[in-house]
Design a protein around this motif. Structure first.
Motif, mmCIF file in Angstrom:
data_model
loop_
_atom_site.group_PDB
_atom_site.id
_atom_site.type_symbol
_atom_site.label_atom_id
_atom_site.label_comp_id
_atom_site.label_asym_id
_atom_site.label_seq_id
_atom_site.Cartn_x
_atom_site.Cartn_y
_atom_site.Cartn_z
ATOM 1 N N LEU A 194 34.122 -36.399 -18.967
ATOM 2 C CA LEU A 194 33.721 -37.395 -17.972
ATOM 3 C C LEU A 194 34.690 -38.579 -17.975
ATOM 4 O O LEU A 194 35.076 -39.087 -16.922
ATOM 5 C CB LEU A 194 32.292 -37.879 -18.236
ATOM 6 C CG LEU A 194 31.173 -36.834 -18.101
ATOM 7 C CD1 LEU A 194 29.841 -37.412 -18.549
ATOM 8 C CD2 LEU A 194 31.066 -36.307 -16.673
ATOM 9 N N ARG A 195 35.112 -38.984 -19.155
ATOM 10 C CA ARG A 195 36.069 -40.104 -19.240
ATOM 11 C C ARG A 195 37.405 -39.714 -18.617
ATOM 12 O O ARG A 195 38.041 -40.509 -17.935
ATOM 13 C CB ARG A 195 36.268 -40.528 -20.692
ATOM 14 C CG ARG A 195 35.080 -41.286 -21.266
ATOM 15 C CD ARG A 195 35.554 -42.321 -22.290
ATOM 16 N NE ARG A 195 34.428 -42.988 -22.916
ATOM 17 C CZ ARG A 195 33.778 -44.016 -22.381
ATOM 18 N NH1 ARG A 195 34.131 -44.476 -21.189
ATOM 19 N NH2 ARG A 195 32.772 -44.578 -23.006
ATOM 20 N N ARG A 196 37.811 -38.476 -18.864
ATOM 21 C CA ARG A 196 39.069 -37.999 -18.263
ATOM 22 C C ARG A 196 38.936 -37.988 -16.733
ATOM 23 O O ARG A 196 39.856 -38.382 -16.006
ATOM 24 C CB ARG A 196 39.400 -36.593 -18.803
ATOM 25 C CG ARG A 196 40.613 -35.932 -18.185
ATOM 26 C CD ARG A 196 41.902 -36.722 -18.458
ATOM 27 N NE ARG A 196 43.042 -36.169 -17.721
ATOM 28 C CZ ARG A 196 43.328 -36.485 -16.461
ATOM 29 N NH1 ARG A 196 42.587 -37.338 -15.795
ATOM 30 N NH2 ARG A 196 44.389 -35.952 -15.873
ATOM 31 N N ALA A 197 37.789 -37.545 -16.246
ATOM 32 C CA ALA A 197 37.541 -37.529 -14.786
ATOM 33 C C ALA A 197 37.554 -38.952 -14.231
ATOM 34 O O ALA A 197 37.989 -39.181 -13.102
ATOM 35 C CB ALA A 197 36.203 -36.857 -14.501
ATOM 36 N N GLY A 198 37.118 -39.893 -15.036
ATOM 37 C CA GLY A 198 37.118 -41.297 -14.628
ATOM 38 C C GLY A 198 38.520 -41.844 -14.422
ATOM 39 O O GLY A 198 38.720 -42.800 -13.681
ATOM 40 N N ARG A 199 39.499 -41.226 -15.064
ATOM 41 C CA ARG A 199 40.894 -41.694 -14.916
ATOM 42 C C ARG A 199 41.619 -40.935 -13.806
ATOM 43 O O ARG A 199 42.776 -41.210 -13.509
ATOM 44 C CB ARG A 199 41.663 -41.504 -16.234
ATOM 45 C CG ARG A 199 41.174 -42.398 -17.361
ATOM 46 C CD ARG A 199 42.190 -42.457 -18.506
ATOM 47 N NE ARG A 199 42.459 -41.150 -19.095
ATOM 48 C CZ ARG A 199 41.731 -40.581 -20.055
ATOM 49 N NH1 ARG A 199 40.693 -41.220 -20.544
ATOM 50 N NH2 ARG A 199 42.047 -39.396 -20.530
ATOM 51 N N SER A 200 40.927 -39.975 -13.201
ATOM 52 C CA SER A 200 41.572 -39.136 -12.188
ATOM 53 C C SER A 200 41.589 -39.829 -10.829
ATOM 54 O O SER A 200 40.721 -40.638 -10.519
ATOM 55 C CB SER A 200 40.811 -37.808 -12.074
ATOM 56 O OG SER A 200 41.395 -37.003 -11.078
ATOM 57 N N LYS A 201 42.575 -39.465 -10.026
ATOM 58 C CA LYS A 201 42.638 -39.971 -8.644
ATOM 59 C C LYS A 201 41.939 -38.987 -7.688
ATOM 60 O O LYS A 201 41.830 -39.241 -6.498
ATOM 61 C CB LYS A 201 44.099 -40.131 -8.198
ATOM 62 C CG LYS A 201 44.910 -41.116 -9.036
ATOM 63 C CD LYS A 201 44.897 -42.514 -8.379
ATOM 64 C CE LYS A 201 45.717 -43.528 -9.153
ATOM 65 N NZ LYS A 201 45.112 -43.879 -10.461
#
Ligand code: PEP
Ligand code: MN
Length: 333
Positions: A194-201
């Protein structure tokens, strides 16, 4: 806490409120909105004093937010979020139809299905290249080769691609190829993902966990927004109950609550919710009637030969009939 500025508040007054929030060790998050400037306060340790903010110049209101989710809530952002994927708008009065097989099996299979679902009216194409399977002996997906096939499908059909990032390890590669990155039900509380998805564009399609409460689901979305990515589509895909007449139980009333609580678009996946072809069309109709922002439906040209989820995949002609019915239901709504 949500600080609502007066309409005539100056940029200096807004900056002063932000600085005040940060001086208290919290994060100030300005919230986009048409008619008002609002500033959300995040990472506060306990309750904050409304009177303190009300005394600052330009502040109209200081509202305590009681729910644990903040950025996803209507309290923080009353206006509905719209997500743009190429030419397709998702949410807020727009209806999106995502269709395709459970998994990419071959270029011919993916291309054949994509052509037919586009013809019927699908706006986006779905297919997994990395598959979460209950058994390690089941087909796990074509992985990067599958992603490359999806790019060819997009090039030929123009349909944006929705596909799953199974874990943190493959997120980068999926993100590079996909238009929308799916986080599956089993991963709804995978916090590093989820944190990685939060950094995605890229927009994220977040499925509800098999046994997740609405609050847990919204808190999972909160992780993504807190990380900076505001483009989240929530997807109800059925929850596990004592029922054996379907694979899961489609929780349609959850949609009504989520739409009230959150500004994010909400769609329904009737395929995983029911697991049975004969239930997919009626439950799709029910979801559309309930006012969802879209559907994600599994369709296969040869479901009997499908490498995953064949029994719940619609035949192309069934999907075509469903598209016509959806139009009629939406016209009544
Ligand atoms: C899928 O969409 O193919 C899938 C595996 O979904 P879920 O995570 O909802 O089981
Ligand atoms: Mn599937």
């Amino acid at each position: 806490m949500l600080i609502v500025m007066k309409q005539q508040a100056t940029p200096d007054q807004i900056d002063a409120v932000i600085a005040d929030i940060e001086r208290q060790g919290c994060t100030a998050r300005p919230i986009p909105g048409g008619e008002r400037v609002a500033i959300g306060v995040l990472h506060n340790k306990g309750a904050m004093a409304a009177a303190h903010f009300l005394a600052l110049p330009g502040v109209k209101d200081a509202i305590a937010v009681t729910k644990p989710y903040k950025l996803v809530s209507r309290e923080f952002q009353p206006s509905a979020t719209r997500i743009q994927v190429g030419e397709v708008t998702i949410g807020d009065g727009h209806f999106s139809l995502i269709a395709g097989p459970c998994a990419v099996e071959s270029e011919t299979q993916a291309m054949t299905i994509a052509r037919t679902v586009r013809q019927s009216g699908a706006n986006l194409f779905r297919a997994g290249a990395f598959k979460p399977r209950t058994s390690p002996y089941s087909f796990q997906g074509l992985k990067e080769e599958g992603l490359k096939i999806l790019v060819k499908v997009r090039e030929e059909t123009g349909l944006p691609i929705v596909t799953e990032a199974l874990d943190h390890e493959v997120f980068d590669v999926v993100e590079a190829y996909a238009d929308v990155v799916q986080i599956g039900a089993r991963n709804m509380q995978n916090y590093s993902l989820l944190r990685r998805a939060g950094r995605s564009k890229k927009p994220i399609l977040l499925k509800r966990g098999l046994s997740a409460t609405i609050e847990e689901w919204l808190m999972a979305a909160e992780y993504i927004l807190e990380g900076g990515n505001t483009q989240v589509i929530l997807c109800e895909r059925g929850v596990r109950t004592f029922a054996h007449h379907s694979r899961n139980t489609l929780d349609l009333s959850a949609i009504l609550v989520v739409v009230k609580e959150s500004h994010l678009p909400v769609i329904v996946d009737p395929s995983h919710a029911t697991g049975r072809r004969d239930q997919v069309i009626p439950m799709s109709r029910a979801a559309v009637a309930a006012g969802v922002h879209g559907l994600m439906v599994e369709v296969h040209n040869q479901p009997e030969q499908a490498l995953s989820d064949g029994p719940q995949s619609l035949y192309p002609e069934q999907f075509d009939a469903l598209c016509t019915q959806i139009q009629s239901i939406r016209a009544i709504l």
